[in-house]
Design a protein around this motif. Structure first.
Motif, PDB file in Angstrom:
ATOM      1  N   SER A 116       1.163  -1.426  -0.062  1.00  0.00           N
ATOM      2  CA  SER A 116      -0.168   0.204   0.094  1.00  0.00           C
ATOM      3  C   SER A 116       0.845   1.236   0.364  1.00  0.00           C
ATOM      4  O   SER A 116       2.015   1.087   0.130  1.00  0.00           O
ATOM      5  CB  SER A 116      -0.598   0.271   1.201  1.00  0.00           C
ATOM      6  N   TYR A 117       0.220   2.434  -0.064  1.00  0.00           N
ATOM      7  CA  TYR A 117       1.537   3.780  -0.944  1.00  0.00           C
ATOM      8  C   TYR A 117       0.047   5.243  -0.541  1.00  0.00           C
ATOM      9  O   TYR A 117      -0.887   4.490  -1.505  1.00  0.00           O
ATOM     10  CB  TYR A 117       1.741   3.798  -2.378  1.00  0.00           C
TER      11      TYR A 117
ATOM     12  N   GLY B 157       9.165  25.388  -8.352  1.00  0.00           N
ATOM     13  CA  GLY B 157       7.874  25.202  -9.210  1.00  0.00           C
ATOM     14  C   GLY B 157       8.382  23.625  -9.717  1.00  0.00           C
ATOM     15  O   GLY B 157       7.808  22.316  -9.991  1.00  0.00           O
ATOM     16  N   GLU B 158       9.893  23.563  -9.506  1.00  0.00           N
ATOM     17  CA  GLU B 158      10.673  22.227 -10.448  1.00  0.00           C
ATOM     18  C   GLU B 158      10.112  21.070  -9.138  1.00  0.00           C
ATOM     19  O   GLU B 158       9.974  21.105  -8.563  1.00  0.00           O
ATOM     20  CB  GLU B 158      11.178  22.520 -10.671  1.00  0.00           C
ATOM     21  N   ALA B 159      10.250  19.250  -9.664  1.00  0.00           N
ATOM     22  CA  ALA B 159      10.242  19.051  -9.428  1.00  0.00           C
ATOM     23  C   ALA B 159      11.018  18.295  -8.286  1.00  0.00           C
ATOM     24  O   ALA B 159      12.699  18.147  -9.032  1.00  0.00           O
ATOM     25  CB  ALA B 159       9.657  17.483  -9.305  1.00  0.00           C
ATOM     26  N   PHE B 160      11.444  18.340  -7.049  1.00  0.00           N
ATOM     27  CA  PHE B 160      11.961  17.527  -6.610  1.00  0.00           C
ATOM     28  C   PHE B 160      11.981  15.999  -5.813  1.00  0.00           C
ATOM     29  O   PHE B 160      12.661  15.206  -6.180  1.00  0.00           O
ATOM     30  CB  PHE B 160      12.068  18.098  -4.861  1.00  0.00           C
ATOM     31  N   GLY B 161      10.533  15.759  -6.079  1.00  0.00           N
ATOM     32  CA  GLY B 161      10.870  14.135  -5.740  1.00  0.00           C
ATOM     33  C   GLY B 161       9.409  13.477  -4.820  1.00  0.00           C
ATOM     34  O   GLY B 161       8.210  15.143  -5.306  1.00  0.00           O
ATOM     35  N   THR B 162       8.503  13.744  -3.970  1.00  0.00           N
ATOM     36  CA  THR B 162       8.194  12.993  -3.672  1.00  0.00           C
ATOM     37  C   THR B 162       8.414  13.093  -1.402  1.00  0.00           C
ATOM     38  O   THR B 162       8.647  12.282  -1.103  1.00  0.00           O
ATOM     39  CB  THR B 162       7.157  12.014  -4.092  1.00  0.00           C
ATOM     40  N   ILE B 163       7.526  13.269  -0.962  1.00  0.00           N
ATOM     41  CA  ILE B 163       7.231  12.491   0.157  1.00  0.00           C
ATOM     42  C   ILE B 163       5.919  11.197   0.484  1.00  0.00           C
ATOM     43  O   ILE B 163       4.837  11.549   0.355  1.00  0.00           O
ATOM     44  CB  ILE B 163       6.746  13.681   1.887  1.00  0.00           C
ATOM     45  N   CYS B 164       6.054   9.939   1.033  1.00  0.00           N
ATOM     46  CA  CYS B 164       5.256   8.865   0.623  1.00  0.00           C
ATOM     47  C   CYS B 164       5.452   7.981   1.898  1.00  0.00           C
ATOM     48  O   CYS B 164       6.901   8.116   2.921  1.00  0.00           O
ATOM     49  CB  CYS B 164       5.694   7.812  -0.342  1.00  0.00           C
ATOM     50  N   ILE B 165       4.424   7.374   2.473  1.00  0.00           N
ATOM     51  CA  ILE B 165       4.239   6.366   3.080  1.00  0.00           C
ATOM     52  C   ILE B 165       3.919   5.231   2.822  1.00  0.00           C
ATOM     53  O   ILE B 165       3.142   4.956   1.875  1.00  0.00           O
ATOM     54  CB  ILE B 165       3.044   7.145   4.378  1.00  0.00           C
ATOM     55  N   LEU B 166       4.420   4.336   3.178  1.00  0.00           N
ATOM     56  CA  LEU B 166       4.161   3.041   2.720  1.00  0.00           C
ATOM     57  C   LEU B 166       3.818   1.639   3.575  1.00  0.00           C
ATOM     58  O   LEU B 166       4.463   1.639   4.517  1.00  0.00           O
ATOM     59  CB  LEU B 166       5.298   1.948   1.349  1.00  0.00           C
ATOM     60  N   ASP B 167       2.788   0.352   3.556  1.00  0.00           N
ATOM     61  CA  ASP B 167       2.134  -0.771   4.640  1.00  0.00           C
ATOM     62  C   ASP B 167       2.659  -1.961   3.811  1.00  0.00           C
ATOM     63  O   ASP B 167       2.553  -2.150   2.386  1.00  0.00           O
ATOM     64  CB  ASP B 167       1.616  -0.242   4.889  1.00  0.00           C
ATOM     65  N   ASN B 168       3.045  -2.603   4.695  1.00  0.00           N
ATOM     66  CA  ASN B 168       3.726  -3.954   4.010  1.00  0.00           C
ATOM     67  C   ASN B 168       1.943  -5.167   3.857  1.00  0.00           C
ATOM     68  O   ASN B 168       1.773  -6.187   3.733  1.00  0.00           O
ATOM     69  CB  ASN B 168       4.018  -4.767   5.243  1.00  0.00           C
ATOM     70  N   LYS B 169       0.866  -4.455   4.103  1.00  0.00           N
ATOM     71  CA  LYS B 169      -0.688  -4.802   4.320  1.00  0.00           C
ATOM     72  C   LYS B 169      -1.896  -3.948   3.960  1.00  0.00           C
ATOM     73  O   LYS B 169      -0.558  -2.414   3.702  1.00  0.00           O
ATOM     74  CB  LYS B 169      -0.892  -5.032   5.762  1.00  0.00           C
ATOM     75  N   GLU B 170      -2.491  -4.117   3.762  1.00  0.00           N
ATOM     76  CA  GLU B 170      -3.891  -3.000   2.730  1.00  0.00           C
ATOM     77  C   GLU B 170      -3.959  -2.227   4.221  1.00  0.00           C
ATOM     78  O   GLU B 170      -4.429  -2.171   5.587  1.00  0.00           O
ATOM     79  CB  GLU B 170      -4.752  -4.020   2.746  1.00  0.00           C
ATOM     80  N   ASN B 171      -4.017  -0.293   3.070  1.00  0.00           N
ATOM     81  CA  ASN B 171      -4.148   1.044   4.539  1.00  0.00           C
ATOM     82  C   ASN B 171      -4.546   1.741   3.355  1.00  0.00           C
ATOM     83  O   ASN B 171      -4.143   1.894   2.745  1.00  0.00           O
ATOM     84  CB  ASN B 171      -2.187   0.572   4.855  1.00  0.00           C
ATOM     85  N   HIS B 172      -5.679   2.064   3.808  1.00  0.00           N
ATOM     86  CA  HIS B 172      -6.571   2.831   2.837  1.00  0.00           C
ATOM     87  C   HIS B 172      -6.531   4.702   4.070  1.00  0.00           C
ATOM     88  O   HIS B 172      -6.634   5.379   3.592  1.00  0.00           O
ATOM     89  CB  HIS B 172      -8.176   3.014   3.272  1.00  0.00           C
ATOM     90  N   TYR B 173      -5.492   4.329   4.581  1.00  0.00           N
ATOM     91  CA  TYR B 173      -5.070   5.289   5.671  1.00  0.00           C
ATOM     92  C   TYR B 173      -6.194   6.452   5.609  1.00  0.00           C
ATOM     93  O   TYR B 173      -6.723   7.369   4.953  1.00  0.00           O
ATOM     94  CB  TYR B 173      -3.964   6.013   4.716  1.00  0.00           C
ATOM     95  N   SER B 174      -5.938   7.063   6.673  1.00  0.00           N
ATOM     96  CA  SER B 174      -7.092   7.898   7.379  1.00  0.00           C
ATOM     97  C   SER B 174      -7.242   9.273   6.959  1.00  0.00           C
ATOM     98  O   SER B 174      -5.914   9.911   6.440  1.00  0.00           O
ATOM     99  CB  SER B 174      -6.472   8.294   8.889  1.00  0.00           C
ATOM    100  N   ASP B 175      -7.744   9.892   7.047  1.00  0.00           N
ATOM    101  CA  ASP B 175      -7.691  11.377   6.969  1.00  0.00           C
ATOM    102  C   ASP B 175      -6.495  12.222   7.760  1.00  0.00           C
ATOM    103  O   ASP B 175      -5.454  13.356   7.439  1.00  0.00           O
ATOM    104  CB  ASP B 175      -9.186  12.576   7.263  1.00  0.00           C
ATOM    105  N   LYS B 176      -6.395  11.686   8.422  1.00  0.00           N
ATOM    106  CA  LYS B 176      -5.663  12.732   9.789  1.00  0.00           C
ATOM    107  C   LYS B 176      -4.104  12.358   9.682  1.00  0.00           C
ATOM    108  O   LYS B 176      -3.399  13.138   9.617  1.00  0.00           O
ATOM    109  CB  LYS B 176      -5.708  11.913  11.151  1.00  0.00           C
ATOM    110  N   GLN B 177      -3.929  11.284   9.089  1.00  0.00           N
ATOM    111  CA  GLN B 177      -2.495  10.140   8.914  1.00  0.00           C
ATOM    112  C   GLN B 177      -2.260  11.232   7.132  1.00  0.00           C
ATOM    113  O   GLN B 177      -1.326  11.841   6.957  1.00  0.00           O
ATOM    114  CB  GLN B 177      -2.460   8.650   8.238  1.00  0.00           C
TER     115      GLN B 177
END
Length: 624
Positions: free
Chosen positions: A105-106, A116-136
């Motif tokens: 999950s991502y 305005g040019e791209a530096f990259g991303t900030i992201c979170i990943l999980d080893n199980k299914e995760n819909h990620y809450s609004d708070k997160q």
């Protein structure tokens, strides 16, 4: 330096450390194994920072080629959030390379340079299914803004060199014209020695040459101009910390910054190591308004932490302004009045200040304050006030912050901001600081004997006290004399002092904690706050900056930042004091977010010891 070179430059370790703290926090808050900041290049994308969390398979430096099959490529291309709850169930992502690492999950957001040019991303990943809450997801968005704010500062620093070169060329042209004018009126034997007209460090013209230029070429044309005195307030302190040679590099730094910040219609002169005179010439009627814009810009750009010879120091400048011909028709009186305004500005803790006729007497008052302060202790004019600290859960008074007051027969009641800077400059703060410490411990002993409950005092210590080698022995003596447990004392300090002499202050604070005394970090959440100190410092309490609390329900809406700070502190098992609470709504918000202690007028104003005992300790300490 090539302006576009910033895209390939390494991010400084200080910024990377702050990012590391952000990722560790969000991974812990979200309960997931991996949080990453990715950086993109022309051909691949690599791990820039990775959370130090169990089960995280990503290491800094890991990279993948850009082939159109990565989550982060999509985020960067679309410039919007990507959320994949379960890649194994998603036909668009069931062959994603992260699956091989166990991450299915991502959730990620784009991170861009200020251009305005791209530096990259900030992201979170999980080893199980995760819909990620609004708070997160909101927390991820908040941290994305923090990262981009860091990139903005980094970009400005990286591009500053080329801009300084451009502005230096313009300033050299202006100064060349000034030097040519000087040469025309100098004796033949002096022309061959131009150095006598300039400061040997900054290479700026000296004040007498600027006066000559004003008299010979400006005054006769009835110009529209202002004079600005820029003073480095803490130069004496910086000289003590850095040494004579390196402290002069502070002045060089400031003069170089002026070449970048100021418009071309200025003339500069060196007055001393700690003062630069700025003559601003304007060709329209709006010169006062333009002077204000210049002063505001200088104050904002120069009052900050800087690096001098790999040492971090906090630069403090004040700006005084005089106007021609209202304040004077002659150059030197204009300079003296601008200088007076700059001193007045420092006393009042303002960014800049225009001269007015009252300032002569006001400056005289400053010296009178210094004189009167020397006898204030002998005449029992100083006293301590106490503001209640209220437990969020029980609504009971559990302690108080100690605040200093001075009742002077000459000046009436004075708050600390009116005299502490004078006390620090004159070194009288040492005697005053120990008076406050002694009286606080003695009062605490009396209250604990009468109150019969756990009760503590939070006591402010000045930077000068914290540098005193006898501080620990004096604290030990007071604790033994008044039979007070060290755990009933909390020492409060401002984070900014660490920029002056970080290693020494950290050692002192650790030694104080070693006595069993609690350490409180004040005004966290200001622009200068750094996440690294939450781990580096031996703190047990964090006080949220007053402005964040007052802005919770204002247009600035600081709720997310405040909530994030409380959350981080809770995870680090640090108590949170919310300062400046004035409404029930603010108190309810702090309680909802997990804050521990209230402080503010809503719960009680600072009062003397008798009133404090009568109001909060003698009967019932529960606030209804």
């Amino acid at each position: 330096m090539d302006v576009k070179g910033y895209k390939k430059t390494d991010i400084p370790p200080k910024i990377l450390n702050d990012w590391q703290e952000l990722l560790n926090h969000i991974a812990l808050e979200a309960g997931i194994p991996a949080a990453l900041i990715m950086r993109v290049s022309d051909e691949n994308i690599s791990v820039c920072v990775s959370s130090n969390t169990e089960g995280n398979p990503y290491k800094v430096g890991d990279s993948e080629s850009l082939k159109g099959e990565l989550y982060c490529e999509t985020v960067i291309a679309n410039q919007q959030e990507l959320l994949v709850p379960n890649a194994l169930k998603d036909v668009d992502w069931d062959t994603n390379p992260d699956i091989a690492l166990g991450m299915i999950s991502y959730c990620g957001l784009p991170v861009n340079w200020p251009t305005g040019e791209a530096f990259g991303t900030i992201c979170i990943l999980d080893n199980k299914e995760n819909h990620y809450s609004d708070k997160q997801r909101n927390l991820l968005s908040l941290f994305r803004k923090m990262v981009e704010s860091n990139l903005d500062v980094f970009y400005q620093n990286q591009t500053l060199e080329s801009k300084i070169l451009q502005r230096t060329t313009q300033l050299e042209y202006v100064n060349k014209k000034l030097a040519q004018t000087i040469d025309q009126y100098a004796a033949e034997k002096e022309i061959s020695n131009l150095q006598k007209y300039r400061d040997s460090f900054t290479w700026l013209p000296n004040l007498s040459q600027l006066e000559k230029f004003f008299n010979d070429h400006l005054k006769q044309s009835e110009p529209k101009l202002s004079v600005i005195s820029l003073r480095i307030n803490n130069y004496a302190q910086l000289r003590e910390e850095l040494g004579l040679i390196d402290s002069q590099k502070v002045t060089i730094y400031v003069s170089k910054q002026l070449t970048f910040i100021l418009p071309s219609t200025v003339y500069l002169a060196s007055v001393s190591d700690e003062e630069i005179c700025i003559l601003f010439l304007c060709d329209n009627q709006e010169y006062v308004e333009e002077t204000i814009e210049i002063a505001e810009k200088l104050s904002k750009k120069l009052n900050k932490e800087v690096s001098i010879q790999d040492k971090k120091v906090v630069l403090s400048v004040s700006l005084g302004v005089s106007i021609y011909p209202q304040d004077s028709e002659d150059f030197m009186p204009l300079v003296r009045k601008a200088n007076s305004a700059s001193i007045h500005c420092h006393i009042d803790n303002k960014g800049y200040q225009f001269f007015n006729r009252r300032m002569t007497s006001d400056l005289s008052q400053k010296h009178q304050i210094e004189i009167q302060l020397s006898s204030a202790l002998r005449n029992n004019e100083l006293s301590l006030y106490y503001q209640p600290l209220v437990d969020v859960e029980s609504n009971r008074v559990m302690g108080a912050e100690v605040l200093l007051r001075w009742y002077s027969p000459m000046f009436s009641l004075l708050l600390p901001e009116s005299f502490l800077s004078v006390a620090e400059d004159s070194k009288q703060i040492i005697e005053i600081g120990y008076y406050s410490l002694r009286e606080s411990v003695q009062q605490l002993s009396k209250w604990q004997a009468l109150y019969g409950k756990e009760f503590y005092l939070s006591i402010n210590l000045s930077p000068v006290q914290l540098l005193d080698e006898s501080l620990l022995s004096k604290i030990k003596y007071l604790l033994e004399l008044y039979e007070v447990n060290a755990s009933s004392i909390e020492v409060e300090f401002q984070e900014s002092i660490l920029y002056q002499n970080e290693e020494r202050f950290l050692q002192t604070l650790s030694n104080i904690q070693g006595l069993g005394i609690n350490i409180s970090l004040d005004n966290f959440g200001s622009e200068s706050s750094s996440l690294k100190y939450l781990h580096a410092l031996p703190i047990s309490t964090l006080k949220i900056e007053r402005q964040l609390i007052s802005s919770l329900f204002s247009p600035q809406n600081t709720q997310k930042i405040t909530s994030a700070i409380i959350s981080m502190a809770n995870n680090l098992e640090i108590n949170v004091v919310a300062k400046g609470i004035e409404t029930k709504e603010q108190a309810d918000f702090v309680k909802k977010c997990g804050g521990n202690i209230y402080q503010g007028f809503y719960f009680g104003k600072p009062v003397n010891s008798n009133d404090f005992y009568a109001n909060y300790l003698s009967a019932n300490d529960k606030l209804e």
